[in-house]
Design a protein around this motif. Structure first.
Motif, PDB file in Angstrom:
ATOM      1  N   VAL A 126       0.844  -1.205   0.000  1.00 45.54           N
ATOM      2  CA  VAL A 126       0.000   0.000   0.000  1.00 45.54           C
ATOM      3  C   VAL A 126       0.873   1.248   0.000  1.00 45.54           C
ATOM      4  O   VAL A 126       0.621   2.206  -0.742  1.00 45.54           O
ATOM      5  CB  VAL A 126      -0.938   0.012   1.223  1.00 45.54           C
ATOM      6  CG1 VAL A 126      -1.856   1.230   1.178  1.00 45.54           C
ATOM      7  CG2 VAL A 126      -1.743  -1.259   1.299  1.00 45.54           C
ATOM      8  N   THR A 176       1.063   4.065  -2.974  1.00 48.90           N
ATOM      9  CA  THR A 176       0.688   5.441  -2.671  1.00 48.90           C
ATOM     10  C   THR A 176       1.811   6.411  -3.005  1.00 48.90           C
ATOM     11  O   THR A 176       1.587   7.443  -3.640  1.00 48.90           O
ATOM     12  CB  THR A 176       0.312   5.577  -1.182  1.00 48.90           C
ATOM     13  OG1 THR A 176      -0.726   4.640  -0.868  1.00 48.90           O
ATOM     14  CG2 THR A 176      -0.176   6.985  -0.868  1.00 48.90           C
ATOM     15  N   TYR A 199       2.249   6.807  -6.944  1.00 48.44           N
ATOM     16  CA  TYR A 199       1.363   7.718  -7.667  1.00 48.44           C
ATOM     17  C   TYR A 199       1.507   9.151  -7.182  1.00 48.44           C
ATOM     18  O   TYR A 199       1.320  10.097  -7.954  1.00 48.44           O
ATOM     19  CB  TYR A 199      -0.094   7.239  -7.646  1.00 48.44           C
ATOM     20  CG  TYR A 199      -0.899   7.419  -6.383  1.00 48.44           C
ATOM     21  CD1 TYR A 199      -1.245   8.692  -5.901  1.00 48.44           C
ATOM     22  CD2 TYR A 199      -1.399   6.313  -5.690  1.00 48.44           C
ATOM     23  CE1 TYR A 199      -2.025   8.841  -4.766  1.00 48.44           C
ATOM     24  CE2 TYR A 199      -2.175   6.448  -4.559  1.00 48.44           C
ATOM     25  CZ  TYR A 199      -2.489   7.719  -4.095  1.00 48.44           C
ATOM     26  OH  TYR A 199      -3.263   7.873  -2.972  1.00 48.44           O
ATOM     27  N   GLN A 200       1.879   9.344  -5.911  1.00 48.98           N
ATOM     28  CA  GLN A 200       2.114  10.702  -5.427  1.00 48.98           C
ATOM     29  C   GLN A 200       3.277  11.346  -6.188  1.00 48.98           C
ATOM     30  O   GLN A 200       3.177  12.486  -6.646  1.00 48.98           O
ATOM     31  CB  GLN A 200       2.419  10.686  -3.930  1.00 48.98           C
ATOM     32  CG  GLN A 200       1.232  10.430  -3.020  1.00 48.98           C
ATOM     33  CD  GLN A 200       0.390  11.665  -2.768  1.00 48.98           C
ATOM     34  OE1 GLN A 200       0.814  12.784  -3.049  1.00 48.98           O
ATOM     35  NE2 GLN A 200      -0.803  11.472  -2.242  1.00 48.98           N
ATOM     36  N   SER A 254      -1.403  17.788  -2.559  1.00 51.48           N
ATOM     37  CA  SER A 254      -0.524  16.643  -2.344  1.00 51.48           C
ATOM     38  C   SER A 254       0.144  16.733  -0.973  1.00 51.48           C
ATOM     39  O   SER A 254       0.271  15.726  -0.264  1.00 51.48           O
ATOM     40  CB  SER A 254       0.534  16.571  -3.445  1.00 51.48           C
ATOM     41  OG  SER A 254       1.364  15.445  -3.274  1.00 51.48           O
ATOM     42  N   GLN A 290      -2.363  15.750   1.592  1.00 48.44           N
ATOM     43  CA  GLN A 290      -2.541  14.299   1.606  1.00 48.44           C
ATOM     44  C   GLN A 290      -1.390  13.592   2.307  1.00 48.44           C
ATOM     45  O   GLN A 290      -1.601  12.660   3.088  1.00 48.44           O
ATOM     46  CB  GLN A 290      -2.675  13.767   0.176  1.00 48.44           C
ATOM     47  CG  GLN A 290      -4.081  13.776  -0.348  1.00 48.44           C
ATOM     48  CD  GLN A 290      -4.258  12.822  -1.525  1.00 48.44           C
ATOM     49  OE1 GLN A 290      -3.474  11.896  -1.735  1.00 48.44           O
ATOM     50  NE2 GLN A 290      -5.306  13.044  -2.295  1.00 48.44           N
ATOM     51  N   ILE A 324      -1.532  11.117   5.432  1.00 48.46           N
ATOM     52  CA  ILE A 324      -0.934   9.782   5.390  1.00 48.46           C
ATOM     53  C   ILE A 324      -0.018   9.574   6.589  1.00 48.46           C
ATOM     54  O   ILE A 324      -0.005   8.499   7.208  1.00 48.46           O
ATOM     55  CB  ILE A 324      -0.160   9.587   4.075  1.00 48.46           C
ATOM     56  CG1 ILE A 324      -1.136   9.497   2.890  1.00 48.46           C
ATOM     57  CG2 ILE A 324       0.710   8.334   4.125  1.00 48.46           C
ATOM     58  CD1 ILE A 324      -0.467   9.555   1.535  1.00 48.46           C
ATOM     59  N   TRP A 328      -5.999   0.043   1.572  1.00 49.46           N
ATOM     60  CA  TRP A 328      -5.973   0.071   0.107  1.00 49.46           C
ATOM     61  C   TRP A 328      -7.054   1.007  -0.438  1.00 49.46           C
ATOM     62  O   TRP A 328      -6.826   1.761  -1.390  1.00 49.46           O
ATOM     63  CB  TRP A 328      -6.167  -1.336  -0.458  1.00 49.46           C
ATOM     64  CG  TRP A 328      -4.898  -2.121  -0.591  1.00 49.46           C
ATOM     65  CD1 TRP A 328      -4.500  -3.190   0.157  1.00 49.46           C
ATOM     66  CD2 TRP A 328      -3.844  -1.883  -1.534  1.00 49.46           C
ATOM     67  NE1 TRP A 328      -3.271  -3.639  -0.255  1.00 49.46           N
ATOM     68  CE2 TRP A 328      -2.847  -2.858  -1.297  1.00 49.46           C
ATOM     69  CE3 TRP A 328      -3.645  -0.955  -2.553  1.00 49.46           C
ATOM     70  CZ2 TRP A 328      -1.670  -2.929  -2.035  1.00 49.46           C
ATOM     71  CZ3 TRP A 328      -2.473  -1.016  -3.302  1.00 49.46           C
ATOM     72  CH2 TRP A 328      -1.504  -1.999  -3.038  1.00 49.46           C
ATOM     73  N   SER A 368      -6.005   4.569   0.026  1.00 50.55           N
ATOM     74  CA  SER A 368      -4.987   4.929  -0.960  1.00 50.55           C
ATOM     75  C   SER A 368      -5.638   5.208  -2.317  1.00 50.55           C
ATOM     76  O   SER A 368      -5.276   6.175  -3.004  1.00 50.55           O
ATOM     77  CB  SER A 368      -3.970   3.793  -1.104  1.00 50.55           C
ATOM     78  OG  SER A 368      -3.003   4.109  -2.082  1.00 50.55           O
ATOM     79  N   GLY A 428      -7.172   8.635  -2.378  1.00 49.27           N
ATOM     80  CA  GLY A 428      -6.181   9.676  -2.624  1.00 49.27           C
ATOM     81  C   GLY A 428      -5.876   9.812  -4.105  1.00 49.27           C
ATOM     82  O   GLY A 428      -5.771  10.924  -4.636  1.00 49.27           O
ATOM     83  N   LEU A 429      -5.766   8.677  -4.790  1.00 52.70           N
ATOM     84  CA  LEU A 429      -5.492   8.697  -6.225  1.00 52.70           C
ATOM     85  C   LEU A 429      -6.648   9.320  -6.996  1.00 52.70           C
ATOM     86  O   LEU A 429      -6.444  10.179  -7.870  1.00 52.70           O
ATOM     87  CB  LEU A 429      -5.240   7.265  -6.717  1.00 52.70           C
ATOM     88  CG  LEU A 429      -5.022   7.090  -8.225  1.00 52.70           C
ATOM     89  CD1 LEU A 429      -3.802   7.867  -8.697  1.00 52.70           C
ATOM     90  CD2 LEU A 429      -4.882   5.608  -8.564  1.00 52.70           C
TER      91      LEU A 429
END
Length: 204
Positions: free
Chosen positions: A13, A17, A20-21, A40, A43, A47, A65, A68, A71-72
């Motif tokens: 996970v 995360t 993609y961040q 970002s 976020q 996190i 999951w 996450s 967030g995406l």
């Protein structure tokens, strides 16, 4: 069946995360989309707080999951744009303005999904704290579910405050306005309501 160690499963996970961040941050920089970097950073702060809480609460791997993925979905909504042939409300053609059906936009579905999850996280947090302190298993009574629901709605209100501050600092009028905020809150409430019913039915 071989059960993977908890740390190894969580590492997946975390890797997804962070991947993609970083990827979306690079895309935002190429687009000069500095508003994205603000979101970002928020976020990543969330996190970090969730990681601290997870060491004590031990949230289920499925919830991690799904968070996450939330967030995406949220970040993609502000970075990608829909074609001219698609219906979009608002001043930009960003994905979050894409009209799925009638007055329901992409961002409303994202809010619904997100605050469904936040309510579930609130319930897992409450159950874990009570179990750790008193060795008791909670049943989802009306009062406890109301506590989790109002907590989740409070987070939703805080999210709208953050968006308001972004609009003031960045000069983005696309996310301001009473109607836009009200629809977001309606979507939040619908997600909270469905999560509360689901939790109740699962624990009858």
């Amino acid at each position: 069946m071989i059960v993977q160690p908890k740390r190894q499963r969580i590492a997946g996970v975390v890797a997804f995360t962070l991947l993609y961040q970083c990827g979306l941050a690079a895309l935002a920089i190429t687009q000069n989309n500095y508003e994205f970097l603000y979101y970002s950073a928020i976020q990543l702060s969330c996190i970090a707080l969730l990681s601290i809480a997870h060491k004590r609460i031990h949230y289920s791997i499925s919830i991690l999951w799904l968070l996450s993925l939330w967030g995406l979905i949220h970040l993609v909504g502000g970075l990608f744009y829909v074609p001219e042939s698609w219906v979009a409300a608002g001043e930009s053609r960003a994905l979050h303005n894409f009209t799925v059906i009638s007055s329901i936009k992409y961002q409303h579905i994202e809010h619904f999904y997100g605050f469904f999850l936040v309510t579930w996280v609130s319930w897992q947090t409450l159950c874990s704290i009570i179990h750790l302190r008193y060795q008791r298993r909670l049943m989802p009574s009306f009062g406890l579910l109301l506590l989790c629901a109002t907590s989740s709605m409070g987070y939703g209100a805080f999210n709208e405050l953050v968006e308001f501050l972004v609009s003031r600092v960045m000069g983005n009028a696309d996310i301001t306005g009473y109607e836009d905020t009200a629809w977001d809150m309606v979507a939040n409430t619908a997600g909270v309501f469905l999560a509360s019913i689901t939790i109740k039915l699962r624990n009858l």
